[in-house]
Design an enzyme around this catalytic site. Structure first.
Site, PDB file in Angstrom:
ATOM      1  N   SER A  26       5.255   9.916  -1.299  1.00 30.43           N
ATOM      2  CA  SER A  26       4.655  10.208   0.006  1.00 30.43           C
ATOM      3  C   SER A  26       4.709  11.689   0.322  1.00 30.43           C
ATOM      4  O   SER A  26       3.975  12.158   1.171  1.00 30.43           O
ATOM      5  CB  SER A  26       5.395   9.519   1.140  1.00 30.43           C
ATOM      6  OG  SER A  26       6.212   8.505   0.727  1.00 30.43           O
ATOM      7  N   HIS A  52      -1.497   7.832  -3.882  1.00 34.79           N
ATOM      8  CA  HIS A  52      -0.676   7.468  -2.719  1.00 34.79           C
ATOM      9  C   HIS A  52      -1.348   6.353  -1.937  1.00 34.79           C
ATOM     10  O   HIS A  52      -2.408   6.555  -1.342  1.00 34.79           O
ATOM     11  CB  HIS A  52      -0.460   8.714  -1.843  1.00 34.79           C
ATOM     12  CG  HIS A  52       0.435   8.470  -0.680  1.00 34.79           C
ATOM     13  ND1 HIS A  52       0.278   9.088   0.535  1.00 34.79           N
ATOM     14  CD2 HIS A  52       1.520   7.660  -0.535  1.00 34.79           C
ATOM     15  CE1 HIS A  52       1.214   8.667   1.361  1.00 34.79           C
ATOM     16  NE2 HIS A  52       1.976   7.807   0.731  1.00 34.79           N
ATOM     17  N   GLU A  55      -4.826   8.269  -1.356  1.00 34.32           N
ATOM     18  CA  GLU A  55      -4.883   9.721  -1.532  1.00 34.32           C
ATOM     19  C   GLU A  55      -4.690   9.994  -3.027  1.00 34.32           C
ATOM     20  O   GLU A  55      -3.686   9.589  -3.614  1.00 34.32           O
ATOM     21  CB  GLU A  55      -3.789  10.414  -0.714  1.00 34.32           C
ATOM     22  CG  GLU A  55      -4.077  10.405   0.787  1.00 34.32           C
ATOM     23  CD  GLU A  55      -2.982  11.062   1.614  1.00 34.32           C
ATOM     24  OE1 GLU A  55      -3.301  11.703   2.611  1.00 34.32           O
ATOM     25  OE2 GLU A  55      -1.781  10.915   1.272  1.00 34.32           O
ATOM     26  N   ASN A 111       0.369  11.773   5.850  1.00 42.24           N
ATOM     27  CA  ASN A 111       1.737  11.925   6.350  1.00 42.24           C
ATOM     28  C   ASN A 111       1.967  13.269   7.036  1.00 42.24           C
ATOM     29  O   ASN A 111       2.797  13.377   7.938  1.00 42.24           O
ATOM     30  CB  ASN A 111       2.749  11.724   5.214  1.00 42.24           C
ATOM     31  CG  ASN A 111       2.905  10.255   4.869  1.00 42.24           C
ATOM     32  OD1 ASN A 111       2.596   9.386   5.679  1.00 42.24           O
ATOM     33  ND2 ASN A 111       3.369   9.967   3.665  1.00 42.24           N
TER      34      ASN A 111
HETATM   35  N1  3HC Z   1       1.025  -7.696   2.928  1.00 39.65           N
HETATM   36  C1  3HC Z   1      -0.173  -8.235   2.665  1.00 39.65           C
HETATM   37  N2  3HC Z   1      -1.096  -8.553   3.612  1.00 39.65           N
HETATM   38  C2  3HC Z   1      -0.743  -8.324   4.898  1.00 39.65           C
HETATM   39  C3  3HC Z   1       0.501  -7.781   5.263  1.00 39.65           C
HETATM   40  C4  3HC Z   1       1.409  -7.459   4.218  1.00 39.65           C
HETATM   41  N3  3HC Z   1       2.604  -6.921   4.470  1.00 39.65           N
HETATM   42  N4  3HC Z   1       0.551  -7.661   6.610  1.00 39.65           N
HETATM   43  C5  3HC Z   1      -0.628  -8.129   7.071  1.00 39.65           C
HETATM   44  N5  3HC Z   1      -1.398  -8.514   6.044  1.00 39.65           N
HETATM   45  C6  3HC Z   1      -2.767  -9.026   6.109  1.00 39.65           C
HETATM   46  C7  3HC Z   1      -2.806 -10.370   6.756  1.00 39.65           C
HETATM   47  O1  3HC Z   1      -2.641 -11.403   5.782  1.00 39.65           O
HETATM   48  C8  3HC Z   1      -4.188 -10.367   7.352  1.00 39.65           C
HETATM   49  O2  3HC Z   1      -5.139 -10.648   6.317  1.00 39.65           O
HETATM   50  P1  3HC Z   1      -6.494 -11.459   6.630  1.00 39.65           P
HETATM   51  O3  3HC Z   1      -7.249 -10.622   7.616  1.00 39.65           O
HETATM   52  O4  3HC Z   1      -7.158 -11.544   5.282  1.00 39.65           O
HETATM   53  O5  3HC Z   1      -6.061 -12.763   7.196  1.00 39.65           O
HETATM   54  C9  3HC Z   1      -4.424  -8.921   7.783  1.00 39.65           C
HETATM   55  O6  3HC Z   1      -3.505  -8.145   6.993  1.00 39.65           O
HETATM   56  C10 3HC Z   1      -4.139  -8.706   9.243  1.00 39.65           C
HETATM   57  O7  3HC Z   1      -2.814  -9.154   9.477  1.00 39.65           O
HETATM   58  P2  3HC Z   1      -2.337  -9.896  10.798  1.00 39.65           P
HETATM   59  O8  3HC Z   1      -3.487 -10.648  11.413  1.00 39.65           O
HETATM   60  O9  3HC Z   1      -1.088 -10.653  10.494  1.00 39.65           O
HETATM   61  O10 3HC Z   1      -1.822  -8.739  11.724  1.00 39.65           O
HETATM   62  P3  3HC Z   1      -2.580  -7.515  12.348  1.00 39.65           P
HETATM   63  O11 3HC Z   1      -3.997  -7.785  12.624  1.00 39.65           O
HETATM   64  O12 3HC Z   1      -1.663  -7.103  13.407  1.00 39.65           O
HETATM   65  O13 3HC Z   1      -2.552  -6.414  11.177  1.00 39.65           O
HETATM   66  C11 3HC Z   1      -1.586  -4.611  10.040  1.00 39.65           C
HETATM   67  C12 3HC Z   1      -1.363  -6.010  10.579  1.00 39.65           C
HETATM   68  C13 3HC Z   1      -2.626  -4.628   8.939  1.00 39.65           C
HETATM   69  C14 3HC Z   1      -0.242  -4.148   9.471  1.00 39.65           C
HETATM   70  C15 3HC Z   1      -2.079  -3.696  11.226  1.00 39.65           C
HETATM   71  O14 3HC Z   1      -1.208  -3.808  12.310  1.00 39.65           O
HETATM   72  C16 3HC Z   1      -2.195  -2.248  10.845  1.00 39.65           C
HETATM   73  O15 3HC Z   1      -3.186  -1.801  10.277  1.00 39.65           O
HETATM   74  N6  3HC Z   1      -1.157  -1.440  11.188  1.00 39.65           N
HETATM   75  C17 3HC Z   1      -1.113  -0.024  10.868  1.00 39.65           C
HETATM   76  C18 3HC Z   1      -0.584   0.139   9.493  1.00 39.65           C
HETATM   77  C19 3HC Z   1      -0.541   1.581   9.059  1.00 39.65           C
HETATM   78  O16 3HC Z   1      -0.841   2.509   9.797  1.00 39.65           O
HETATM   79  N7  3HC Z   1      -0.146   1.790   7.800  1.00 39.65           N
HETATM   80  C20 3HC Z   1      -0.007   3.108   7.234  1.00 39.65           C
HETATM   81  C21 3HC Z   1       1.418   3.536   7.339  1.00 39.65           C
HETATM   82  S1  3HC Z   1       1.688   5.170   6.682  1.00 39.65           S
HETATM   83  C22 3HC Z   1       2.041   4.896   5.063  1.00 39.65           C
HETATM   84  O17 3HC Z   1       2.070   3.790   4.561  1.00 39.65           O
HETATM   85  C23 3HC Z   1       2.307   6.104   4.247  1.00 39.65           C
HETATM   86  C24 3HC Z   1       3.661   6.072   3.628  1.00 39.65           C
HETATM   87  O18 3HC Z   1       3.765   7.138   2.723  1.00 39.65           O
HETATM   88  C25 3HC Z   1       4.761   6.169   4.656  1.00 39.65           C
END
Ligand code: 3HC
Length: 291
Positions: free
Chosen positions: A119, A140, A152, A190
């Protein structure tokens, strides 16, 4: 170039998610972990994630079996010898990564592309530790990897011509959007996201608003899927703290100085979803008066 056999080293949340992404795209995956216990946890991640998709009717039982059948799990790094691409997703410690890439360089055929899912650590330093720096890049992914659409693709000054295009093409094949970025700590996402998350913790510390209100404000006012504290719990407070440490170390800018509240939570082992409690208690009722 064709990427038909892909290795993933480290099957924690990110590594298992990355393995699933490749397997869903019809690509054979070798997943490598350090020992049988870690391998079993990796298998658990894959089974839970595809099981959830099955329950929601997003995958049929046959499709799920086919996806899981494309993933071979092993503790033997030597099994990566003829992989076309190996992606590393081990903890964010430069010396661990350098040691792993030195080993992969010895094991893998000369054409294998070696990628890190780091990251924020320097891809150039990891590349330079191998005998094939021109074929070492960053890929990434974002958490949860099966859901988030971005990759990325990180190039360095040493990257060979055409490789970033080939890897970007692969990302499209996986159903992701590639963005080619330079080797700057935090890359694009990030570098922008972590100061925002950190600042949310500072606002909380200063008592400007409550946890739930800050989260609601960013969801309702900006249209984000999650507020900053829910997202910090998803990313892992330890991971976020480490990235901020790297950004601060690189820039010495107070903008990147990790909030003391984060340090306290990490010190107390409250790391978010992975430990059951971070800013939120994952199992308990959301306490309205919290923070
Ligand atoms: N693994 C696999 N699939 C997942 C999952 C997981 N951990 N969490 C959710 N899903 C899937 C669900 O199965 C669902 O799929 P479907 O539409 O095919 O049924 C879909 O994602 C939506 O899930 P939910 O309906 O349960 O929940 P939400 O609509 O609240 O979505 C979320 C959950 C996708 C996590 C959404 O809240 C989101 O986009 N959050 C922001 C996440 C984000 O910003 N991530 C980036 C973080 S920064 C990073 O990763 C960089 C690193 O270097 C730190």
């Amino acid at each position: 170039m064709a990427f038909e056999k892909v290795g993933v080293v480290g099957l924690g949340t990110m590594g298992a998610g990355i393995a699933e992404v490749f397997a869903r795209a019809g690509i054979r995956v070798i997943g490598v972990e350090a020992d049988a216990e870690a391998l079993a946890r990796g298998r658990g991640h894959l089974e839970r994630s595809t099981g959830r998709a099955l329950d929601k009717g997003r995958l049929t039982a046959e499709e799920r079996e086919a996806i899981l059948g494309r993933v071979t799990l092993t503790t033997a790094r030597e099994d990566l010898a003829d992989a076309d691409l190996v992606i590393e997703a081990i903890p964010e410690v430069l010396e661990y990564k350098v040691a792993l890439f030195t080993d992969l360089d010895r094991i893998c055929k000369p054409e294998t592309v070696l990628a890190t899912n780091t990251s924020s650590l320097p891809v150039t330093a990891i590349a330079a530790a191998t005998g094939r720096p021109k074929r070492v890049i960053g890929m990434h992914f974002f958490n949860p990897a099966p859901v988030m659409r971005l990759v990325e693709v990180v190039g360095t000054i040493l990257t060979e011509d055409g490789l970033l295009e080939d890897v970007s093409h692969l990302a499209w094949q996986l159903g992701k959007t590639p963005v080619v970025v330079g080797d700057l700590a935090g890359f694009v996402v990030n570098r922008l996201l972590l100061p925002y998350l950190n600042h949310a913790a500072v606002l909380l510390e200063h008592g400007v608003a409550r946890r739930d209100d800050i989260d609601a404000a960013m969801r309702k006012g900006v249209g984000l899927p999650m507020g900053p504290f829910a997202l910090l719990d998803l990313i892992g407070l330890d991971t976020a703290y480490e990235i901020m440490g790297v950004l601060f170390g690189e820039t010495r800018s107070t903008r990147h100085a990790p909030a003391p509240l984060l340090r306290e939570l990490v010190g107390a082992g409250l790391l978010g979803r992975k430990t059951g409690r971070g800013f939120y208690d994952q199992d308990g009722p959301a306490p309205a008066e919290a923070w």
